[in-house]
Scaffold this active site. Structure first.
Site, short mmCIF file in Angstrom:
data_model
loop_
_atom_site.label_atom_id
_atom_site.label_comp_id
_atom_site.label_asym_id
_atom_site.label_seq_id
_atom_site.Cartn_x
_atom_site.Cartn_y
_atom_site.Cartn_z
N TYR A 353 0.84 -1.20 0.00
CA TYR A 353 0.00 0.00 0.00
C TYR A 353 0.87 1.24 0.00
CZ TYR A 353 0.94 0.53 5.05
OH TYR A 353 1.54 0.70 6.27
N CYS A 354 0.28 2.35 -0.45
CA CYS A 354 0.95 3.65 -0.42
C CYS A 354 -0.15 4.72 -0.31
CB CYS A 354 1.83 3.88 -1.64
SG CYS A 354 0.95 3.82 -3.22
N THR A 355 0.19 5.98 -0.50
CA THR A 355 -0.77 7.06 -0.27
C THR A 355 -1.98 6.98 -1.20
OG1 THR A 355 1.04 8.50 0.41
CG2 THR A 355 -1.06 9.56 -0.11
N GLY A 357 -1.82 5.00 -4.37
CA GLY A 357 -1.76 3.82 -5.24
C GLY A 357 -0.69 3.85 -6.30
N ILE A 383 -4.14 4.48 0.58
CA ILE A 383 -4.68 4.77 1.91
C ILE A 383 -5.83 5.76 1.82
CG2 ILE A 383 -4.07 5.58 4.23
CD1 ILE A 383 -1.12 4.97 3.46
#
Length: 528
Positions: A353-355, A357, A383
């Site tokens: 996951y990241c901020t 995508g 997220i």
């Protein structure tokens, strides 16, 4: 906006609105669609008269839209001639009876535009059947032809509401092949300036990545343009745009540029392509996978790794419970981190996951290319989208963002501490030493005692700079960077710390916390 398709390809009134936005509804020089006008058009275009009239009518109605009150089921109303219309039938009846002349003028303009477009398309095919229309339009159309019509909006409407409470920030990306990124760059610059948007937009042959802020009207028009333009309309949907409270004030300026990558991983897109990413999981699907992972008694022996692809200062103030958060400063270090810790991922199911995508797209592609993982999944929408659905889910703390806000809050959890005293704190400030400017967590009590730098060394540099302003050439070398390996190794410990086990305040070689080190080196003058 000029149409890139013929009317035979669809009669969607909503989709047509921005295609002819360069036409001025108030242009009285246009003649009525009379017999003389029809005589100028070829036989094929004559058949399109009813189509053009529908488009002209839809465009006029679209310009009268206003947001409906939040308590209403409908998203929009219409305002025209100082009257408010709450349903389509009434606004259509009003336009048909009171604005027939304007529709007539606009129909003539649309017909002429269709004639030009069809003629251009035919000549293009005869000249080079292999040349796509999008490429032709890019190279032969003025940038201004692809800007939305704002003649119905006052400048105050576009500029007002840009404060953090009234405006909006858009976060989005789109991976797709772009023939001429430099033209797209010029267009995006003109588009953002046209709508009074600030922010950052990265463009490459692999796509576009943007974060822009402005009034809600400006961001809505920006989204409509992006969803209707020929380069992105087949790849983007409305759900791809993440929104948050903000505005133009969240960015010091507008920066639009062409780069090799739309997110800097440090590897050419020709070597690791966005076209081979991990499997996308919706926020709901990802939530279930995390729940399953956290329910396991022995996570160290688990076949699943919950991997945070962000930088250490992002995961420090907010992250998923039980995640592996690499202690790296830049995403360009991520490939080296994977290489150094490759055995950690062998035969594992990885949940990334990241901020928003975008980093997972190529990060998962890189991890998959190594051929050691059992499966690689990524959180679709990042997220941002997860917190929209699960504000009190498994993500704890704040969401770091790359603008003047630094972080977004969706829950009340604080998972980080003041770098000096260890008190719960998660609001970043920049290190006070100009040559460093790293992000640092300092609680109000410690700030009140004069602690403003990221470490004792930087505080020392700041004091020397204050006393010797000419001494300003030293590099960014402080305790923060010196004691952090550029590429950390997880294999020695293979421990996944839960959120509650955050490392304690930094302890130097002297065994003293930063507060005490600072007090010994810079004692406060006694008060007599």
């Amino acid at each position: 906006m000029p149409s890139s398709t013929s009317p035979d390809q669809g009669d969607d009134l909503e989709a047509c609105v921005l295609r002819f936005s360069d036409l001025d509804l108030k242009d009285t020089s246009l003649v009525n669609p009379s017999n003389s006008l029809k005589a100028e058009l070829d036989g094929n275009t004559k058949k399109k008269y009813s189509f053009a009239k529908k488009k002209a009518f839809a465009l006029f109605v679209k310009t009268k839209e206003v947001p409906a009150p939040p308590f209403e089921c409908k998203e929009k109303w219409w305002k025209c001639c100082h009257q408010l219309f709450m349903d389509q039938i009434s606004i259509h009846r009003h336009v048909a009876t009171q604005h027939a002349d304007e529709i007539c003028h606009q129909t003539a303009a649309v017909l002429k535009q269709l004639a030009v477009t069809l003629s251009t398309s035919k000549s293009l095919k005869s000249a080079d059947k292999r040349s796509p229309l999008k490429e032709y339009l890019t190279r032969n159309c003025e940038v201004s032809a692809w800007l939305p019509d704002i003649s119905c909006c006052s400048p105050d409407e576009l500029i007002s509401g840009q404060g953090s409470e009234e405006g909006e920030v858009l976060l989005y990306y789109c991976y797709c092949d772009l023939e001429d990124p430099h033209w797209i760059c010029a267009w995006q610059t003109a588009l953002c300036q046209h709508l009074h948007l600030t922010g950052k937009v990265r463009i490459a042959t692999e796509g576009i990545n943007g974060t822009v802020g402005g009034s809600k009207l400006a961001t809505r028009l920006y989204v409509e343009v992006m969803l209707s333009c020929p380069w992105f309309k087949d790849y983007l949907c409305k759900d791809d745009f993440k929104t948050s409270k903000g505005g133009a004030c969240c960015f010091p300026e507008l920066r639009v540029g062409v780069f090799e990558e739309i997110v800097p991983m440090g590897i050419s897109p020709n070597k690791i392509s966005y076209k081979k990413p991990g499997i996308h999981l919706s926020p709901g699907e990802f939530h279930k996978e995390v729940e399953k992972f956290l329910s396991q008694a022995n996570k160290e022996q688990s076949d699943t790794i919950l991997l945070d692809c962000r930088n250490f200062y992002e995961s420090k103030i907010g992250r998923f419970q039980g995640c592996l958060a690499p202690d790296i400063r830049k995403f360009s270090y991520f490939p080296s981190y994977v290489d150094k810790n490759l055995e950690l991922f062998r035969e594992k199911k990885v949940l990334m996951y990241c901020t928003g995508g975008i980093r997972c797209e190529r990060g998962s592609a890189y991890l998959k290319a190594k051929g050691v993982c059992k499966e690689v999944f990524q959180l679709k929408g990042g997220i941002h989208k997860y917190l929209e659905e699960f504000p009190d889910g498994f993500y704890k703390g704040k969401l770091f963002v790359f603008d003047e806000r630094y972080a977004l809050s969706y829950n009340s959890d604080i998972v980080s501490e003041c770098s000096y005293c260890g008190a719960p704190w998660d609001q970043y400030k920049l290190c006070s030493t100009p040559q460093c400017r790293q992000l640092v967590l300092i609680c109000p009590a410690c700030q009140g005692q004069g602690f403003t730098a990221c470490c004792v060394t930087c505080q020392d540099k700041g004091s020397r700079l204050a006393s010797s302003p000419t001494q300003n050439s030293f590099k960014e070398e402080c305790e923060c960077t010196a004691r952090r390996p550029r590429i950390p190794s997880e294999l020695a410990q293979q421990v996944q710390l839960p959120v509650s086990q955050e490392p304690k305040p930094d302890i130097g070689e002297s065994g003293l916390c930063l507060c005490e080190q600072h007090r010994q080196r810079f004692p406060r003058p006694s008060q007599s």
